[in-house]
Design a protein around this motif. Sequence first.
Motif, PDB file in Angstrom:
ATOM      1  N   ASN A 166       0.812  -1.220   0.000  1.00 10.78           N
ATOM      2  CA  ASN A 166       0.000   0.000   0.000  1.00 10.78           C
ATOM      3  C   ASN A 166       0.844   1.267   0.000  1.00 10.78           C
ATOM      4  O   ASN A 166       0.424   2.298   0.520  1.00 10.78           O
ATOM      5  N   ILE A 167       2.034   1.208  -0.590  1.00  9.38           N
ATOM      6  CA  ILE A 167       2.911   2.376  -0.614  1.00  9.38           C
ATOM      7  C   ILE A 167       2.869   2.982  -2.020  1.00  9.38           C
ATOM      8  O   ILE A 167       3.110   2.291  -3.016  1.00  9.38           O
ATOM      9  N   ARG A 168       2.581   4.278  -2.069  1.00  7.64           N
ATOM     10  CA  ARG A 168       2.507   4.975  -3.365  1.00  7.64           C
ATOM     11  C   ARG A 168       3.499   6.137  -3.460  1.00  7.64           C
ATOM     12  O   ARG A 168       3.582   6.776  -4.500  1.00  7.64           O
ATOM     13  N   ASP A 169       4.220   6.410  -2.351  1.00  6.32           N
ATOM     14  CA  ASP A 169       5.122   7.570  -2.315  1.00  6.32           C
ATOM     15  C   ASP A 169       6.570   7.116  -2.113  1.00  6.32           C
ATOM     16  O   ASP A 169       6.841   6.150  -1.400  1.00  6.32           O
ATOM     17  N   ASN A 177       8.624  14.459   5.070  1.00  6.52           N
ATOM     18  CA  ASN A 177       8.035  13.430   5.938  1.00  6.52           C
ATOM     19  C   ASN A 177       6.820  13.983   6.670  1.00  6.52           C
ATOM     20  O   ASN A 177       5.801  13.301   6.836  1.00  6.52           O
ATOM     21  N   ARG A 178       6.906  15.259   7.123  1.00  5.25           N
ATOM     22  CA  ARG A 178       5.771  15.876   7.831  1.00  5.25           C
ATOM     23  C   ARG A 178       4.561  16.001   6.920  1.00  5.25           C
ATOM     24  O   ARG A 178       3.420  15.848   7.351  1.00  5.25           O
ATOM     25  N   ARG A 235       2.351   6.606   3.830  1.00  4.44           N
ATOM     26  CA  ARG A 235       3.644   5.990   4.108  1.00  4.44           C
ATOM     27  C   ARG A 235       4.486   5.994   2.832  1.00  4.44           C
ATOM     28  O   ARG A 235       3.961   6.186   1.727  1.00  4.44           O
ATOM     29  N   CYS A 236       5.806   5.767   2.977  1.00  2.00           N
ATOM     30  CA  CYS A 236       6.675   5.934   1.815  1.00  2.00           C
ATOM     31  C   CYS A 236       7.849   4.964   1.837  1.00  2.00           C
ATOM     32  O   CYS A 236       8.102   4.272   2.829  1.00  2.00           O
ATOM     33  N   SER A 250       9.664   9.029  10.058  1.00  2.00           N
ATOM     34  CA  SER A 250       8.640   8.196  10.691  1.00  2.00           C
ATOM     35  C   SER A 250       7.670   7.563   9.701  1.00  2.00           C
ATOM     36  O   SER A 250       7.062   6.536  10.006  1.00  2.00           O
ATOM     37  N   GLN A 251       7.502   8.159   8.519  1.00  2.00           N
ATOM     38  CA  GLN A 251       6.528   7.635   7.566  1.00  2.00           C
ATOM     39  C   GLN A 251       7.112   6.572   6.638  1.00  2.00           C
ATOM     40  O   GLN A 251       6.396   6.001   5.805  1.00  2.00           O
TER      41      GLN A 251
END
Length: 981
Positions: free
Chosen positions: A830-833, A858-859, A867-868, A893-894
Amino acid sequence: MGKSVDLKTRFSGIHDLMKFRVTEILLISTEYDAYVLEEDGQLAEQIYHHFNDLSIPFIPRIHWVANSEEAFVELEKGSIHLVITMSRISDMSSFEVETKIYETYPAIPIVMLSYDRLTPEMIAKLRATPCINRVFHWSGDNKVLLAIIKYIEDQKNVAADSKLGVQAILVVEDSPVYYSQILPIIYTEILTQIRCLLLHAMNVSHGLLRVRLRPKILLAETYEEAMEIITTYRYNLLGVISDVRFPRNGVLDPSAGLELAKQMRNMITDFPFLLQSEELENAEKAEALQVHFLDKNSSNLMQDLRSFMLANYGFGSFVFKYPDGRVVGEASDITSLEKMIRELPAESLYYHASHHHFSRWFRARAEIEVADKLRHIKCEDLGDIAAVRAYILQVLNDYFLKYQSGLILDFEGLSKKDMDNAFIKLGTGSLGGKARGIAFMNSMIVKASLTDKYEDLKIKVPRSFVISSDVFEKFMEENDLHSFIASNPKESEIAQKFTESSLPSATQANLQLLTQYIKCPLAVRSSSILEDSRVLPFAGIYRTYVVPNSHHDPAVRLKQLSDAVKLVYASVFYAAPVQYAKNADIRIQEEKMAVLIQELVGEYHGDFYYPVISGVAQSYNFYPYYPMQPEEGTVSLALGLGKAIVEGERSYRFSPAHPKLNPPISGPQEYVSKSQNAFYAVNLKASAAITLHPDEDYIYEKLPISQADKDETLEYIGSTYSPENDCIYDTVYQPGRKLVTFAPILKYGQLPLTQVINDLLNLGKKSFGANVEIEFAVNIPRDPSKPKEFNFLQIRPMVIGRETLQVTLDEPKDSWCFSQRTIGNNFFQNIRDIIFVKPETFQLQNSPQIANEIGALNRILSLAGRRCILIGFGRMGTTDRWLGIPLTWEQMSQARIIVEVDRKELRPEPSLGSHFFHNLTATNMGYFHIPYNDEIQGKIDWDWLLSLPVQQETQYVRLVRREAAFEAKVDGRSFKGIIYK
């Protein structure tokens, strides 16, 4: 010889002592008798007070019934431990009731309590009746009930407990009236002794142990009964208190007690034997036998009995005297006893040692091992009184070392002596994960006899003090800090508010004592209830502060220590732990913080303070190279404080199974360029009067290796590079540049370091049932007379997660990122970034700015709940800006997957001992390492990546996004990972 209890296992054996407890009593009597016992005698209140202040959870309850029918109704419930019958029962004679109960419930002891002075004929009949365990006389003193309860418990438990070293006092008396008077006195004196011992207990478990190790009282009414007890428990007896006239061979013998004393003297000389008699002519006979005598007719009999017990059984304080009776002084506990012995006049010391008074005093405290050693002192064999004194002090020192090793002691009431060898707790709440792991391994090290296993290296845990989690909760409540935190203050505001708040008064007083006792720098470390758990390590997320503890003003030292504790509390609510907890679906409000205060391992080198070696060892190696195996583990070592390792700076990495194997480096010049070139120390001169602030780096000084050479700390860990012949010599006694290679230890075995590491990793792995990571520091004093010390600092289970999910990888032909050096075991769907550092603008000198730009992007993702994948060059999360990008946890954190890419000019070894890597694996993140110019081991398709649509861009960093999710797989079994196009 009575069996002494091994001090390593005594506390764990508490529940093996006094297994039979009287908690439910059936009283069969008239209603009036019950009233007299319960109300007029205030029985329940008396029993409660006798038991409650001894921390005994079993307070007896009395069930009253008036007749046998009601008695059997209660007995059928199956909870009765003792039956007491009064001699006046309305419906049938008491013997009929007791016989009927005995026949139905033979395991339940039955005691008769009588108002009447029983005739010899009645006593003889009672002795012949098997259903009556013992008859006692009621004279209106409710303490006889306490004596009955304790006597029955002692009778039931003595066989098992004596094997564990429990002592006993034998009372030989055939008069129920008389033993009903003296047993309460003896028990009262014993309970008084226990209360005194509880004040000096090491901790709650030790206190409970002392309660259960109290001397037992055994009662005999005949010569034969007494001899059987003496023969069975001779080495467990503190003393015998005996009548002179009592039955022998079935008839009343006027000299039975004298004969018993002779037999006892033949078995054990210098044994405290007390004869009591109403016939004064027996006093001379007792004197001839060299035993003590009391006149039963004396108006001071009970006081005289008490004085005898205090003087001969080791109860109360130890009173030091001269042979003529003049008092020198007294000691209330073992610490003060040791201090007195050091200064005691020779004449007094000889008197007490030769009469075995020290042995008896320890025996009364159930310290059988010490008592036995002191019992066999032969002053004439030791030569002179100085040798006697030295022997006693050595026995006591061994006692302190052995008793405290591996234990968690309560801070209250401890002396400086107690603090030399112990793990000490302040407060009553949880130790927290970090402290709990250290305390556990402290006990396991002792249990496994590792402390002194190696002649050249002592294994220990540095002095440790834990402020338990209940203090944190009290601190938050007393200062109304929960409502303050709810207003979402900045970190600087949190730090200021917390340091301005007051610690609970008792904690502040304890810290003041601590700064008086400990005279070296202190590490103040977090130990939250979630930290170092099997699920989440929280490694390096909270703060650690080093307190110099060197200022001449004690008020300054106290303020520094108090502020450090408050700042650790404050760090619970900083951005990194809040975000980390959020990623793990934990509310930070559930967190509770304990604080671990440890003696900082090291030695003084002028104004600097540091250990020679710090290290991190893992029982599982993520990146083995031939001939290493993953299960053989890996170790990272560094000169100086361990900050260099846990923050991902340069260190020496090796396998403890192959310590002589050189690292994969092409030659001496590459070794020079990649080896540790600086180390961390505490600068005491610069920090003695500092005011603590949230930045925990305020006290550290980064020093060149040449400083260690000046301090003469490289002998065991250093080598020399000779540029003339491009060679590294494994000694520091050559001219040339000094290198940190650890060759003297790893190649030539100057210290058994790898053996110790293997021992601890195996012990930790076995104890935790999982792979573990340990932190340690080694002190190698310049003074050769001082011992070299391996200090165990921390243990945590490694969260590898390889077995939970079967990941099958396809061929990497349709991938844009592939690596055979990964960590993790997971599907990512589910990661698109993707956040990546732009390769065309990357310059290592800009790494702090790059970290800030990644944090800004990240913020953006955090606010959007996205998420990335994060891609950067060199080490991510290092504090050394020249090894990679110095990201903090909240700045990344992401990220669900982190990709570290080597460049030609930047190829650092992954820092597997760092806190960053441990948290990464624990939160199920994926990690890819892409080596430089080796497409078999890993590759990244930069052309494809740069073609993706840009969402945000900064000077050095780009955020790209696409509608279709990326699919990524990491196989923890093969260390392979693929991210598909």
